[in-house]
Design a protein around this motif. Structure first.
Motif: not given
Length: 486
Positions: A165-166, A172-186, A201-207
């Protein structure tokens, strides 16, 4: 309805070429496991077990010649033929050995990033800090590595959504969504399973920059970490998202072309031609004996006695009988197609496949190198700029000041040290015709002097060296320094 798993259309459109180049660079095993995704079945309508077995043999005989993967490793090696220049404040010295909190140095991580950019033309770096309460981090925590800024590396496939967004005169970047793989113990404490989560990751309405984490469930994704605002070294919230896109053309948010995609396509075509060539060699490559003019009696006799090949096993034939060995005429169509694709890969930059027989002059070699490495030069420049920006953000996280530079080598020709030139430059320095700093830079570029040493450090080391005999101050001179009696 909230859908954190949403992916942009550009991301979806790039999936085929990303997978193609990734699989080709991984090599033969990955390509063959994909089966008819890369190697079509000769008779796809036949679903019988015999046809499946025949296809397995057809695929197994095929030879995958990984020119693309070897080219990628060769280009990365050319970049790191000369060691990068790293200049950071003392508080960030640890990046030379551990930039991501997992023991990977900035040099190793940037090598991997260059490889990713050559494959798919896109990557991402996130500068982050341990999630702790303001004012609770001690110097001991920072020195022990329990709380310090780091850089997390994200391949193109993990960056599923982004927006800008301007703000004032800049986007400026206002939103980034990252898909992650995490290990979970059995439950037994020994095994582990992989779960999918989404870091937003985001910039909220107040910046203000915030992070939140969602976890993928059986039916929908649910938020597991509520939005929180990371703080910089001064205890203030960030007004930007410290996430850096990298590309093969520039470092904006758009998806750039894959530098190795064209070569990967030709590489797969070469693999398919190889499958046909090896199949033909298997089916008709061996000589086939034949006989004619036999009646049923001779036929039954030969079947009973057996037929042997060789000069000591003559065949007894009836009158007007004939025999011979049938040899298939060479069919060079598949072989010619393979050779043509091999030449195509050479022209696309696969120097390791075949070296030219002509001896080139130094000028010709330099011109060829400049043309061939133009894409690589752009990739390297983008990586240098991206890491320099990330290091600036890391310094802001730890409230450190000072010069920040990370510069990768962009001279990919074989570095040589010419003794005549070296002597002439040295004499010019001695005669006051050339600044010593320029002479030292010449030696830095050729790996003689550590590229991270400044002129002042070199000067101090030279002044600290003794120009006289290597004698210790405490050494006792025999006989008090007087001459010995003969």
């Amino acid at each position: 309805m909230t859908d954190v798993t949403f992916t942009r259309s550009e991301y979806t459109a790039a999936q085929y070429r990303w997978r193609l180049v990734r699989d080709v660079c991984k090599g033969s095993e990955t390509v063959k496991v994909a089966g008819d995704y890369y190697l079509p079945r000769p008779n796809a309508s036949d679903k019988s077990q015999d046809n499946k077995d025949r296809y397995d043999a057809y695929k197994k005989r095929a030879v995958f010649y990984n020119a693309t993967g070897r080219t990628k490793h060769s280009l990365v090696g050319a970049v790191f033929r000369t060691w990068p220049t790293l200049t950071v404040p003392g508080a960030l010295d640890y990046v030379a050995t551990d930039i991501d909190g997992q023991g990977v140095s900035v040099y190793q991580q940037s090598q991997s990033v260059i490889g990713h950019l050559l494959e798919v033309g896109r990557h991402g770096l996130l500068v982050d800090y341990a999630a702790v309460e303001p004012g609770t981090v001690s110097r001991a925590d920072e020195h022990a590595g329990r709380a310090r800024a780091n850089v997390a590396s994200y391949p193109a496939e993990s960056i599923i959504n982004w927006k800008t967004r301007q703000v004032g005169g800049q986007h400026l970047l206002s939103l980034v969504v990252l898909r992650e793989k995490v290990d979970v113990d059995t439950d037994d404490g020994f095994g582990s399973e992989q779960a999918t989560q989404y870091r937003v990751l985001r910039l909220d309405v107040s910046g203000v920059y915030t992070q939140e984490v969602w976890e993928e469930g059986s039916s929908k994704a649910e938020m597991t970490v509520a939005p929180f605002a990371p703080l910089n070294g001064s205890g203030q919230p960030w007004r930007i998202i410290p996430f850096q896109f990298l590309g093969s053309e520039n470092n904006d948010t758009s998806i750039d072309d894959s530098p190795l995609y064209d070569m990967a396509e030709v590489n797969i075509g070469h693999y398919r031609n190889s499958a046909d060539y090896e199949e033909a060699a298997y089916l008709v490559g061996q000589p086939q004996p034949w006989m004619s003019g036999l009646d049923e009696q001779w036929r039954d006799h030969l079947e009973k006695a057996g037929i042997f090949l060789g000069s000591r096993a003559p065949w007894l034939l009836p009158v007007n009988g004939a025999c011979g060995v049938w040899q298939a005429q060479p069919n060079t169509v598949a072989k010619e197609a393979m050779d043509a694709k091999k030449q195509d890969m050479v022209s696309l930059g696969a120097r390791l496949i075949e070296r030219g027989s002509a001896v080139k002059t130094a000028t010709q070699a330099d011109n060829d190198s400049a043309a061939e490495h133009s894409v690589l030069s752009l990739v390297v420049s983008n990586v240098s700029e991206a890491y320099s920006q990330c290091l600036v953000w890391m310094a802001e996280f730890v409230n450190a000041t000072g010069e920040v530079v990370y510069k990768l080598n962009q001279d990919f020709s074989q570095i040589t040290l010419d003794a005549t030139i070296l002597s002439a430059l040295f004499n010019a320095v001695q005669g006051g015709k050339l600044p010593e700093g320029d002479f030292w830079q010449y030696l830095r570029d050729r790996g003689v002097i550590n590229p991270e040493k400044t002129d002042d450090e070199i000067r101090d080391e030279l002044e600290a060296q003794s120009t006289g005999p290597a004698l210790d101050d405490t050494e006792v001179i025999p006989n008090g320094g007087k001459p010995s009696n003969p």
